[in-house]
Design a protein around this motif. Sequence first.
Motif, mmCIF file in Angstrom:
data_model
loop_
_atom_site.group_PDB
_atom_site.id
_atom_site.type_symbol
_atom_site.label_atom_id
_atom_site.label_comp_id
_atom_site.label_asym_id
_atom_site.label_seq_id
_atom_site.Cartn_x
_atom_site.Cartn_y
_atom_site.Cartn_z
ATOM 1 N N PRO A 1 0.918 -1.191 -0.102
ATOM 2 C CA PRO A 1 -0.013 -0.070 -0.095
ATOM 3 C C PRO A 1 0.867 1.341 -0.020
ATOM 4 O O PRO A 1 0.606 2.275 -0.964
ATOM 5 N N HIS A 2 1.896 1.111 0.737
ATOM 6 C CA HIS A 2 2.882 2.570 0.727
ATOM 7 C C HIS A 2 3.498 2.793 -0.611
ATOM 8 O O HIS A 2 3.367 3.782 -1.041
ATOM 9 N N ALA A 3 3.794 1.442 -1.406
ATOM 10 C CA ALA A 3 4.225 1.648 -2.678
ATOM 11 C C ALA A 3 3.261 2.275 -3.652
ATOM 12 O O ALA A 3 3.485 3.221 -4.537
ATOM 13 N N ARG A 4 2.014 1.889 -3.396
ATOM 14 C CA ARG A 4 0.931 2.300 -4.281
ATOM 15 C C ARG A 4 0.669 3.871 -4.239
ATOM 16 O O ARG A 4 0.300 4.589 -5.085
ATOM 17 N N ILE A 5 0.936 4.330 -3.024
ATOM 18 C CA ILE A 5 1.011 5.693 -2.705
ATOM 19 C C ILE A 5 2.088 6.406 -3.587
ATOM 20 O O ILE A 5 1.649 7.562 -4.163
ATOM 21 N N LEU A 6 3.277 6.094 -3.371
ATOM 22 C CA LEU A 6 4.523 6.605 -3.975
ATOM 23 C C LEU A 6 4.289 6.596 -5.390
ATOM 24 O O LEU A 6 4.914 7.339 -5.843
ATOM 25 N N ALA A 7 3.838 5.574 -6.087
ATOM 26 C CA ALA A 7 3.747 5.327 -7.451
ATOM 27 C C ALA A 7 2.767 6.765 -7.992
ATOM 28 O O ALA A 7 3.178 7.120 -9.227
ATOM 29 N N THR A 8 2.421 7.564 -7.247
ATOM 30 C CA THR A 8 1.712 8.729 -7.742
ATOM 31 C C THR A 8 2.726 9.795 -8.375
ATOM 32 O O THR A 8 2.591 10.757 -9.155
ATOM 33 N N LEU A 9 3.804 9.688 -7.607
ATOM 34 C CA LEU A 9 4.913 10.573 -7.933
ATOM 35 C C LEU A 9 5.809 9.978 -9.176
ATOM 36 O O LEU A 9 5.789 9.128 -9.422
ATOM 37 N N PRO A 10 6.393 11.101 -9.936
ATOM 38 C CA PRO A 10 6.863 10.661 -11.068
ATOM 39 C C PRO A 10 8.159 9.788 -10.964
ATOM 40 O O PRO A 10 9.045 9.956 -9.933
ATOM 41 N N ALA A 11 8.484 8.623 -11.609
ATOM 42 C CA ALA A 11 9.533 8.057 -11.508
ATOM 43 C C ALA A 11 10.773 8.673 -11.607
ATOM 44 O O ALA A 11 11.897 8.331 -10.982
ATOM 45 N N ALA A 12 11.067 9.645 -12.343
ATOM 46 C CA ALA A 12 12.394 10.333 -12.668
ATOM 47 C C ALA A 12 12.665 11.143 -11.298
ATOM 48 O O ALA A 12 13.747 11.185 -11.253
ATOM 49 N N GLU A 13 11.850 11.411 -10.689
ATOM 50 C CA GLU A 13 12.102 12.169 -9.372
ATOM 51 C C GLU A 13 12.326 11.166 -8.323
ATOM 52 O O GLU A 13 13.258 11.505 -7.326
ATOM 53 N N LEU A 14 11.575 10.157 -8.057
ATOM 54 C CA LEU A 14 11.960 9.258 -6.989
ATOM 55 C C LEU A 14 12.925 8.144 -7.047
ATOM 56 O O LEU A 14 13.217 7.626 -6.462
ATOM 57 N N LEU A 15 13.079 7.680 -8.336
ATOM 58 C CA LEU A 15 14.019 6.694 -8.643
ATOM 59 C C LEU A 15 15.559 6.920 -8.070
ATOM 60 O O LEU A 15 15.978 6.034 -7.490
ATOM 61 N N PRO A 16 15.917 8.069 -8.036
ATOM 62 C CA PRO A 16 17.179 8.350 -7.405
ATOM 63 C C PRO A 16 17.228 8.089 -6.089
ATOM 64 O O PRO A 16 18.309 7.799 -5.370
ATOM 65 N N VAL A 17 16.038 8.177 -5.287
ATOM 66 C CA VAL A 17 15.661 7.751 -3.907
ATOM 67 C C VAL A 17 15.808 6.345 -3.592
ATOM 68 O O VAL A 17 16.341 5.816 -2.657
ATOM 69 N N VAL A 18 14.993 5.508 -4.660
ATOM 70 C CA VAL A 18 14.940 4.032 -4.914
ATOM 71 C C VAL A 18 15.970 3.170 -5.093
ATOM 72 O O VAL A 18 16.164 2.295 -4.402
ATOM 73 N N LEU A 19 16.857 3.785 -6.087
ATOM 74 C CA LEU A 19 17.869 2.760 -6.515
ATOM 75 C C LEU A 19 19.047 2.434 -5.379
ATOM 76 O O LEU A 19 19.367 1.239 -5.276
ATOM 77 N N PRO A 20 19.495 3.452 -4.467
ATOM 78 C CA PRO A 20 20.525 2.921 -3.571
ATOM 79 C C PRO A 20 19.830 2.042 -2.568
ATOM 80 O O PRO A 20 20.857 1.083 -2.154
ATOM 81 N N VAL A 21 18.621 2.124 -2.069
ATOM 82 C CA VAL A 21 18.123 1.033 -1.312
ATOM 83 C C VAL A 21 18.095 -0.168 -2.075
ATOM 84 O O VAL A 21 18.358 -1.202 -1.386
ATOM 85 N N LEU A 22 17.676 -0.369 -3.222
ATOM 86 C CA LEU A 22 17.502 -1.638 -3.801
ATOM 87 C C LEU A 22 19.020 -2.101 -3.935
ATOM 88 O O LEU A 22 19.084 -3.404 -3.873
ATOM 89 N N ARG A 23 19.959 -1.409 -4.204
ATOM 90 C CA ARG A 23 21.424 -1.935 -4.183
ATOM 91 C C ARG A 23 21.837 -2.441 -2.992
ATOM 92 O O ARG A 23 22.539 -3.722 -2.904
ATOM 93 N N GLN A 24 21.386 -1.814 -1.636
ATOM 94 C CA GLN A 24 21.874 -2.193 -0.316
ATOM 95 C C GLN A 24 21.352 -3.508 -0.084
ATOM 96 O O GLN A 24 21.618 -4.330 0.882
ATOM 97 N N GLU A 25 19.917 -3.578 -0.355
ATOM 98 C CA GLU A 25 19.201 -4.592 0.623
ATOM 99 C C GLU A 25 18.290 -5.359 -0.086
ATOM 100 O O GLU A 25 17.117 -5.801 -0.012
ATOM 101 N N PRO A 26 18.633 -6.100 -1.000
ATOM 102 C CA PRO A 26 18.081 -7.252 -1.766
ATOM 103 C C PRO A 26 17.553 -8.221 -0.931
ATOM 104 O O PRO A 26 16.573 -9.055 -1.403
ATOM 105 N N GLU A 27 17.901 -8.606 0.516
ATOM 106 C CA GLU A 27 17.166 -9.719 1.172
ATOM 107 C C GLU A 27 16.521 -8.967 2.292
ATOM 108 O O GLU A 27 15.949 -9.904 2.940
#
Length: 358
Positions: free
Chosen positions: A102-128
């Motif tokens: 549900p949190h993700a569905r709220i954030l999806a309203t924001l443009p990907a170009a703006e939020l991806l720089p926030v998301v990518l470092p987390v995906l790199r650090q925490e795959p598990e």
Amino acid sequence: MSGLDEATKAVFRYRRPEPWCWEVVVKAVCSGTHAGWEADHAVPQAGGAVAADADLIAESLGRRSAYTDELLAFALAGMGDLRALPVLRRLAAANQSPYDRPHARILATLPAAELLPVVLPVLRQEPERYHSSTALLELLALWGPAASPAVAEVIRHLGTAHTYDALRVLGRIGAPAVGAADRLAAYATGRVTPAHPYRRRAAWAHWKVTGDPTLALDVCGAAVRSGTASHGLPFLADLGPLAAVHTTPVRRLMESPGAWTRTYAAYAYWRITGDPEPAVPVLLAQVDPAWEGSPAMPVRQAVHHLGEIGAPAAPAAPLLRGILAREERLSQPFAGVRILADRAYVRTLTAALEGING
């Protein structure tokens, strides 16, 4: 009952509460006082219902607790307001990324170009990290092709507890993820274990990234013929006329005892053949006007599919209008997502009526 209690109950219960109700709830949360669990969970779900208070919400950031900031940032994000970004960056830096769908569905309203720089470092650090990764992969899937800069990070989640979600994201991204084609084929053909339940999703993703439907037709068609029909039908529906060879078993499954299977089969049959006549009555039969949001019933999916069919689904229009006019929200979803779930249903009903009316 206090004014806040009355207002909070109203925004959870009614689709169109009196305007003062949202104003009272927002002001209580912005004040940083103990507004209560219900108010705290209502504001992030509100979306455009609190658009009139967007400036107040933004001005309140940084003045109260970190918890209040998080609530208010999600409220802004649900409106697509970029003033949510500084708080979201701080949450990501503190490894407090969104932890549920549900949190993700709220954030999806924001443009990907703006939020991806926030998301990518987390995906790199925490795959598990299960909850964090599940939510972020859901976010990428909702963005679809706009999430293509994250392909490398998504591929890293193959072979983890998040494999199924990663396959979905790669398929949604499509051609920019073609570098994953060999790994997708390995999942689809069973060369990677455990093969189940990933094979159909992997075969579909392989088609989406390569443009070659052969593997998807084989694997998903076999599922339809084997009795695990509901797991293959959505992918055959996506393939549309390419799946014409499977028309007969799909048509037969429109008489399945399972409501989900009937719904998927009717939609797949229409997508494959273009013939709405047998599909519309099956879908219309699933639209229970008294539905309260139980996930056991495919009501919202049936409404969505009727809207896609368009004008031939005109017999559904009076029923959909009646449901849309209801004052009360869905009541079965957990309160923490009830407003969000009801808003999604309202959007589906509205879009379906627009599709039917042309």
